[in-house]
Design a protein around this motif. Structure first.
Motif, PDB file in Angstrom:
ATOM      1  N   ARG A  92       0.820  -1.204   0.000  1.00 55.99           N
ATOM      2  CA  ARG A  92       0.000   0.000   0.000  1.00 55.99           C
ATOM      3  C   ARG A  92       0.859   1.262   0.000  1.00 55.99           C
ATOM      4  NH1 ARG A  92      -4.900  -1.595  -1.733  1.00 55.99           N
ATOM      5  NH2 ARG A  92      -5.620  -3.407  -0.569  1.00 55.99           N
ATOM      6  N   ALA A  93       0.274   2.369  -0.366  1.00 50.79           N
ATOM      7  CA  ALA A  93       0.986   3.646  -0.450  1.00 50.79           C
ATOM      8  C   ALA A  93       0.559   4.554   0.693  1.00 50.79           C
ATOM      9  CB  ALA A  93       0.688   4.324  -1.785  1.00 50.79           C
ATOM     10  N   GLY A  94       1.467   5.432   1.084  1.00 51.98           N
ATOM     11  CA  GLY A  94       1.112   6.522   1.982  1.00 51.98           C
ATOM     12  C   GLY A  94       1.131   6.158   3.466  1.00 51.98           C
ATOM     13  N   THR A  95       1.078   7.210   4.282  1.00 49.12           N
ATOM     14  CA  THR A  95       1.022   7.109   5.736  1.00 49.12           C
ATOM     15  C   THR A  95      -0.225   7.819   6.226  1.00 49.12           C
ATOM     16  OG1 THR A  95       3.435   7.038   5.946  1.00 49.12           O
ATOM     17  CG2 THR A  95       2.193   7.712   7.896  1.00 49.12           C
ATOM     18  N   GLY A  96      -0.943   7.206   7.156  1.00 49.86           N
ATOM     19  CA  GLY A  96      -2.153   7.826   7.678  1.00 49.86           C
ATOM     20  C   GLY A  96      -1.835   8.952   8.644  1.00 49.86           C
ATOM     21  N   LEU A  97      -1.288   8.620   9.815  1.00 46.11           N
ATOM     22  CA  LEU A  97      -0.915   9.593  10.832  1.00 46.11           C
ATOM     23  C   LEU A  97       0.592   9.626  10.973  1.00 46.11           C
ATOM     24  CD1 LEU A  97      -3.417   8.832  13.755  1.00 46.11           C
ATOM     25  CD2 LEU A  97      -3.461  10.807  12.241  1.00 46.11           C
ATOM     26  N   LEU A  98       1.184  10.803  11.026  1.00 47.54           N
ATOM     27  CA  LEU A  98       2.610  10.963  11.290  1.00 47.54           C
ATOM     28  C   LEU A  98       2.782  11.933  12.447  1.00 47.54           C
ATOM     29  CD1 LEU A  98       5.605  10.551  10.652  1.00 47.54           C
ATOM     30  CD2 LEU A  98       5.428  12.420   8.983  1.00 47.54           C
ATOM     31  N   LEU A  99       3.344  11.454  13.548  1.00 50.50           N
ATOM     32  CA  LEU A  99       3.628  12.289  14.713  1.00 50.50           C
ATOM     33  C   LEU A  99       5.114  12.594  14.688  1.00 50.50           C
ATOM     34  CD1 LEU A  99       0.878  10.946  15.366  1.00 50.50           C
ATOM     35  CD2 LEU A  99       1.575  10.899  17.762  1.00 50.50           C
ATOM     36  N   THR A 100       5.469  13.842  14.377  1.00 53.92           N
ATOM     37  CA  THR A 100       6.860  14.193  14.115  1.00 53.92           C
ATOM     38  C   THR A 100       7.145  15.628  14.559  1.00 53.92           C
ATOM     39  OG1 THR A 100       8.577  14.218  12.405  1.00 53.92           O
ATOM     40  CG2 THR A 100       6.363  14.887  11.726  1.00 53.92           C
ATOM     41  N   GLY A 101       8.197  16.205  14.011  1.00 53.29           N
ATOM     42  CA  GLY A 101       8.586  17.575  14.332  1.00 53.29           C
ATOM     43  C   GLY A 101       9.762  17.973  13.477  1.00 53.29           C
ATOM     44  N   THR A 102      10.450  19.038  13.877  1.00 57.02           N
ATOM     45  CA  THR A 102      11.568  19.588  13.115  1.00 57.02           C
ATOM     46  C   THR A 102      12.873  19.342  13.855  1.00 57.02           C
ATOM     47  OG1 THR A 102      10.135  21.319  12.238  1.00 57.02           O
ATOM     48  CG2 THR A 102      12.495  21.666  12.045  1.00 57.02           C
ATOM     49  N   GLY A 103      13.913  18.923  13.120  1.00 58.08           N
ATOM     50  CA  GLY A 103      15.243  18.826  13.707  1.00 58.08           C
ATOM     51  C   GLY A 103      15.471  17.526  14.445  1.00 58.08           C
ATOM     52  N   PHE A 104      15.949  17.649  15.695  1.00 59.34           N
ATOM     53  CA  PHE A 104      16.350  16.491  16.471  1.00 59.34           C
ATOM     54  C   PHE A 104      15.769  16.572  17.879  1.00 59.34           C
ATOM     55  CE2 PHE A 104      19.447  17.195  13.184  1.00 59.34           C
ATOM     56  CZ  PHE A 104      19.768  15.928  12.726  1.00 59.34           C
ATOM     57  N   GLY A 105      15.549  15.400  18.481  1.00 61.16           N
ATOM     58  CA  GLY A 105      15.077  15.338  19.862  1.00 61.16           C
ATOM     59  C   GLY A 105      13.578  15.119  19.946  1.00 61.16           C
ATOM     60  N   THR A 106      13.070  15.195  21.171  1.00 60.92           N
ATOM     61  CA  THR A 106      11.642  14.999  21.412  1.00 60.92           C
ATOM     62  C   THR A 106      10.879  16.251  21.008  1.00 60.92           C
ATOM     63  OG1 THR A 106      12.115  13.482  23.230  1.00 60.92           O
ATOM     64  CG2 THR A 106       9.910  14.453  23.151  1.00 60.92           C
ATOM     65  N   ILE A 123       1.766   2.637   5.931  1.00 64.07           N
ATOM     66  CA  ILE A 123       1.940   2.751   7.382  1.00 64.07           C
ATOM     67  C   ILE A 123       0.702   3.438   7.936  1.00 64.07           C
ATOM     68  CG2 ILE A 123       3.317   3.716   9.263  1.00 64.07           C
ATOM     69  CD1 ILE A 123       5.705   3.742   7.311  1.00 64.07           C
ATOM     70  N   GLY A 124      -0.032   2.743   8.773  1.00 62.06           N
ATOM     71  CA  GLY A 124      -1.226   3.355   9.337  1.00 62.06           C
ATOM     72  C   GLY A 124      -0.896   4.559  10.201  1.00 62.06           C
ATOM     73  N   MET A 125       0.033   4.392  11.133  1.00 64.74           N
ATOM     74  CA  MET A 125       0.489   5.497  11.986  1.00 64.74           C
ATOM     75  C   MET A 125       1.972   5.346  12.249  1.00 64.74           C
ATOM     76  SD  MET A 125      -0.669   6.706  15.820  1.00 64.74           S
ATOM     77  CE  MET A 125      -0.200   5.158  16.602  1.00 64.74           C
ATOM     78  N   ASP A 152       0.300  -2.283   5.383  1.00 57.85           N
ATOM     79  CA  ASP A 152       1.552  -3.029   5.406  1.00 57.85           C
ATOM     80  C   ASP A 152       2.095  -3.059   6.832  1.00 57.85           C
ATOM     81  OD1 ASP A 152       1.486  -3.593   2.676  1.00 57.85           O
ATOM     82  OD2 ASP A 152       2.561  -1.768   2.159  1.00 57.85           O
ATOM     83  N   ILE A 153       2.125  -1.893   7.485  1.00 54.73           N
ATOM     84  CA  ILE A 153       2.491  -1.784   8.903  1.00 54.73           C
ATOM     85  C   ILE A 153       1.395  -0.991   9.590  1.00 54.73           C
ATOM     86  CG2 ILE A 153       4.188  -0.958  10.577  1.00 54.73           C
ATOM     87  CD1 ILE A 153       6.284  -1.100   8.345  1.00 54.73           C
ATOM     88  N   GLY A 154       0.773  -1.574  10.606  1.00 55.95           N
ATOM     89  CA  GLY A 154      -0.292  -0.851  11.293  1.00 55.95           C
ATOM     90  C   GLY A 154       0.225   0.339  12.057  1.00 55.95           C
ATOM     91  N   VAL A 155       1.221   0.113  12.942  1.00 58.47           N
ATOM     92  CA  VAL A 155       1.822   1.181  13.750  1.00 58.47           C
ATOM     93  C   VAL A 155       3.329   1.008  13.704  1.00 58.47           C
ATOM     94  CG1 VAL A 155       2.058   2.178  16.047  1.00 58.47           C
ATOM     95  CG2 VAL A 155      -0.164   1.321  15.291  1.00 58.47           C
ATOM     96  N   LEU A 156       4.040   2.087  13.379  1.00 52.43           N
ATOM     97  CA  LEU A 156       5.501   2.087  13.307  1.00 52.43           C
ATOM     98  C   LEU A 156       6.043   3.082  14.327  1.00 52.43           C
ATOM     99  CD1 LEU A 156       8.202   1.304  11.930  1.00 52.43           C
ATOM    100  CD2 LEU A 156       7.762   3.149  10.283  1.00 52.43           C
ATOM    101  N   LEU A 157       6.950   2.632  15.203  1.00 56.47           N
ATOM    102  CA  LEU A 157       7.539   3.481  16.234  1.00 56.47           C
ATOM    103  C   LEU A 157       9.022   3.660  15.946  1.00 56.47           C
ATOM    104  CD1 LEU A 157       5.844   1.825  19.359  1.00 56.47           C
ATOM    105  CD2 LEU A 157       5.000   3.712  17.966  1.00 56.47           C
TER     106      LEU A 157
END
Length: 351
Positions: A92-106, A123-125, A152-157
């Motif tokens: 499958r193509a695409g990602t549903g939810l992406l929890l991210t940010g800019t640069g490095f760190g939390t 990737i679902g999330m 393809d992947i339900g949740v990717l951490l």
């Protein structure tokens, strides 16, 4: 706060949540977001963009919607890659939810997601991001009633600082992998139903993981645990794993759970239709089995012909059953290790 009522909402561009913005629908069965970006020529745009991007965002809540991918598949089913021959998983193509940010760190923390259904994505999330110019983590996240199917992947951490991720009452089916932790750790799953996945839960970095009170049916493996330079302790407690599927390679035994080098498994109070498979390098691995029902003549087996040399194990109070969980007797009470291809018990085994 953005609130969506009942209905179907077409997404042609990524929705980005940041600042103090939260997103709520009217319920998983009432509000559907359909990801279907198109160019001026009407052709689908497959560029890796997520449907919803949560960017540098903390202390928020979201949920009560279904997110469905309408982009076409980018390949054909691969039973060996997928482990199970489900035509729905066709790269499958695409990602549903992406929890991210800019640069490095939390770049995000302390969030509460509830009642979200992710379907038909590559990737679902994805939580956290690792790549050129970016190494971003999200931590202290709770997900309640998360569903992921036909991905393809339900949740990717991702990322080593993606920590303290809690899933309460999950539902994952027909995914190549339900939940995959590549670097993230301190992940806990409590309650739910999974099945018809190639692998339900895959924990590959050093770190602590737990799966409790989850039922699995007709998946390849319930849990795959593998350490690298650091140990990977995994606790599996009160779970039922029924009718796991045969391995595509007939030289490998059908298994409920598989371990690899560095995995430290503590399994207690579970119903396992099939035994545990141990793969080399087994040195540094330990397996503690207490009070389980385990199908098969042996509670654990070598996954490869190279055997299980170096494994430390404890097996106490485990019932031996057939695939229907009918009691046939007890597995031996043993504490020992594997050397020269043989079990070396340090306590006299009680047969």
């Amino acid at each position: 706060m953005v609130r969506l009522g009942p209905g179907v909402f077409k997404l042609g561009k990524t929705i980005q949540l940041d600042g103090a913005v939260s997103l709520f629908g009217a319920g998983m069965s009432a509000t559907r977001l359909e990801w279907d970006p198109r160019g001026p020529d009407g052709q689908p745009i497959i560029d890796g963009s997520p449907a919803i991007k949560v960017h540098n965002h903390s202390r928020y809540e979201a949920g009560n919607f279904e997110l469905l991918n309408k982009l076409p598949s980018t390949g054909t089913p691969d039973p060996q890659k997928n482990r199970l021959s489900f035509p729905a998983n066709a790269n499958r193509a695409g990602t549903g939810l992406l929890l991210t940010g800019t640069g490095f760190g939390t770049r995000g923390h302390t969030a509460f997601w509830r009642n979200v259904n992710l379907r038909n994505f590559h990737i679902g999330m994805q939580v956290g991001e690792v790549g050129p110019g970016v190494q971003v983590a999200n931590s202290e996240l709770k997900f309640v009633n998360l569903e992921a199917s036909y991905n393809d992947i339900g949740v990717l951490l991702r990322d080593y600082n993606t920590l303290n991720i809690n899933f309460d009452m999950v539902s994952m089916a027909y995914n190549q992998t339900g939940l995959l932790a590549v670097e993230a750790n301190s992940v806990s799953v409590y309650g739910g139903s999974v099945g018809y996945n190639g692998i339900d839960f895959s924990f590959t970095p050093g770190g602590a993981f737990s799966v409790r009170d989850v039922r699995s049916e007709h998946s390849g493996w319930f849990v795959f645990a593998s350490g690298t330079s650091a140990p990977t302790p995994v606790t599996i407690d009160g779970c039922k794993v029924a009718a796991s599927e045969p391995d595509p390679d007939p030289s490998h035994p059908p298994l409920s759970i598989r371990t690899n080098g560095g995995a430290l498994l503590n399994i207690r109070g579970c119903l396992l239709a099939r035994p545990i498979g141990v793969a080399v390098p087994a040195a540094g691995q330990s397996l503690v089995l207490v009070g389980n029902s385990i199908g098969g003549e042996q509670p654990f087996l070598p996954y490869y012909a190279a055997g299980m040399n170096g494994l430390r194990y404890v097996s106490l109070g485990n019932v031996r059953t057939n695939q229907q969980f009918e009691v046939l007797g007890f597995h031996p009470y043993e504490v020992g290790h594997v050397s020269g291809g043989q079990k070396v018990s340090t306590l006299f085994p009680i047969q």
